[in-house]
Enzyme design. Structure first.
Site, PDB file in Angstrom:
ATOM      1  N   ASP A 109       0.816  -1.212   0.000  1.00 20.87           N
ATOM      2  CA  ASP A 109       0.000   0.000   0.000  1.00 20.87           C
ATOM      3  C   ASP A 109       0.855   1.270   0.000  1.00 20.87           C
ATOM      4  OD1 ASP A 109      -2.032  -1.826   0.341  1.00 20.87           O
ATOM      5  OD2 ASP A 109      -2.922  -0.811   2.072  1.00 20.87           O
ATOM      6  N   ASP A 110       0.191   2.346  -0.339  1.00 18.97           N
ATOM      7  CA  ASP A 110       0.657   3.720  -0.119  1.00 18.97           C
ATOM      8  C   ASP A 110       1.712   4.190  -1.103  1.00 18.97           C
ATOM      9  OD1 ASP A 110      -1.068   3.581   1.979  1.00 18.97           O
ATOM     10  OD2 ASP A 110       0.421   3.838   3.562  1.00 18.97           O
ATOM     11  N   HIS A 133      -5.446   9.455  -0.233  1.00 17.55           N
ATOM     12  CA  HIS A 133      -5.352   8.713   1.013  1.00 17.55           C
ATOM     13  C   HIS A 133      -6.134   9.376   2.148  1.00 17.55           C
ATOM     14  CE1 HIS A 133      -3.661   6.122   4.187  1.00 17.55           C
ATOM     15  NE2 HIS A 133      -3.303   5.315   3.209  1.00 17.55           N
ATOM     16  N   HIS A 191       3.508  -2.257   3.275  1.00 23.54           N
ATOM     17  CA  HIS A 191       3.513  -0.896   2.739  1.00 23.54           C
ATOM     18  C   HIS A 191       4.778  -0.660   1.922  1.00 23.54           C
ATOM     19  CE1 HIS A 191       0.481  -0.769   5.864  1.00 23.54           C
ATOM     20  NE2 HIS A 191      -0.047   0.236   5.195  1.00 23.54           N
TER      21      HIS A 191
END
Ligand code: NI
Length: 339
Positions: free
Chosen positions: A149-150, A204, A291
């Site tokens: 993620d991210d 986000h 992440h």
């Protein structure tokens, strides 16, 4: 903590034995409907609950109400099915605990096409060579989906892809739309090498704090940004923090992918702990949350990829795993594993 790892008995065992999957082109693979179990609201994560397991992410946009839950220092793992709020919201929650209808396909191997779809294999046929790099997903053997993620974050993502290439594995990258233009080459590489590009919203923002129009905008802009740099429009969404409420669930219009193993890599920033969080708990059908932003997460991934492969796990994308497990991915529904 009430374990809610459900439940799923297949009512129509006879139907399962006879129903053969119908594979469609594209990422969405339709199966017999009886394999999809929709569970009531027991696992709805409510924004106000602050329950363990919520918001297990960097709190980039979190206000005071969304402060990170304190985790016991001895445990780096949250199993989503056991740790989510059981705060019920009758009639609105839809959490799908995926259960495959048994591997009645036996040893038939299902090749994966360039678009990630499983290519139909006639029952009488012998296993065929995969369409892509000799890669075959065998539904009768264990598999996991590594998710990052991210990002995108080229310095980490490219290392992960280098190692995935060595082991013929694929991963899913849930990316923040506002970041993709700065890492366009990396995102294009994801597509070229068969990884899944997926949406983690445009900015986000925690969607449960937003209204319907803003939720729709965050999702659409995220898809637009990713498609603009790589030509592929995501078909799955991960909610920032994993947080949702009824308004969120009604307005993303995409399948929402949670996780069954939370490495807490963003918190520990420790590769040993991240590796252990996976290897101590991993099982067939898991969706593993990591992440992409942190070098230590990359360190962990480059150790996990060979070891998971060595243990017999196929490293597949989320959409590949859903297809192989006979789960249709439906807009507005939530998935945390594929069993
Ligand atoms: Ni996130």
């Amino acid at each position: 903590m009430k374990r809610l790892n459900l439940l799923v008995a297949f009512a129509a065992a006879g139907a399962i034995l006879t129903a053969q999957p119908v594979f469609a082109a594209g990422n969405s693979v339709m199966m017999n409907d009886s394999a999809v179990i929709t569970v009531g609201a027991a696992q709805a994560q409510e924004a106000s609950g602050g329950a363990p397991g919520m918001a297990a992410e960097p709190s980039q946009n979190s206000g005071p109400a969304m402060s990170q839950p304190e985790q016991g220092s001895g445990s780096a793992v949250i199993v989503a099915g056991s740790s989510q709020s059981s705060e019920a919201e009758a009639g609105t929650g839809t959490e799908i605990q995926s259960q495959a209808p048994g591997n009645d396909s036996g040893s038939i191997l299902q090749p994966v096409g360039p678009d990630g779809a499983i290519v139909p294999v006639e029952e009488e046929q012998k296993p065929t060579e995969a369409a892509q790099n000799g890669r075959v997903i065998d539904p009768s053997k264990p598999m996991v989906a590594l998710t990052f993620d991210d990002g995108p974050q080229s310095s980490v993502g490219n290392r992960i892809m280098d190692v995935l290439n060595q082991y013929n594995g694929k991963a899913t990258f849930f990316m923040v739309g506002e970041r993709v233009a700065s890492h366009a080459a990396e995102v294009q590489r994801m597509v070229a090498e068969g990884h899944e590009v997926a949406n983690h919203t445009m900015n986000h923002k925690y969607l449960q704090k937003l209204g319907a129009a803003e939720i729709q905008s965050q999702v659409a802009k995220g898809n637009d940004a990713i498609e603009a740099v790589c030509g592929v429009r995501p078909t799955i969404l991960r909610l920032p923090g994993g947080n949702h409420n009824a308004t969120v669930r009604a307005n993303t219009h995409m399948p929402m992918i949670q996780w069954s193993i939370d490495t807490l890599d963003w918190k520990t920033r420790n590769a040993d702990k991240t590796v252990a969080a996976v290897l101590d708990h991993v099982k067939d059908g898991d969706i593993i949350l990591m992440h992409e932003l942190y070098s230590q997460s990359g360190d962990a991934a480059v150790r996990l990829i060979p070891e998971l492969t060595n243990r017999g796990y196929q490293l597949v994308t989320v959409s590949e795993m859903a297809a192989a497990k006979g789960q249709a991915l439906e807009a507005g529904k939530i998935y945390s594993s594929f069993r």
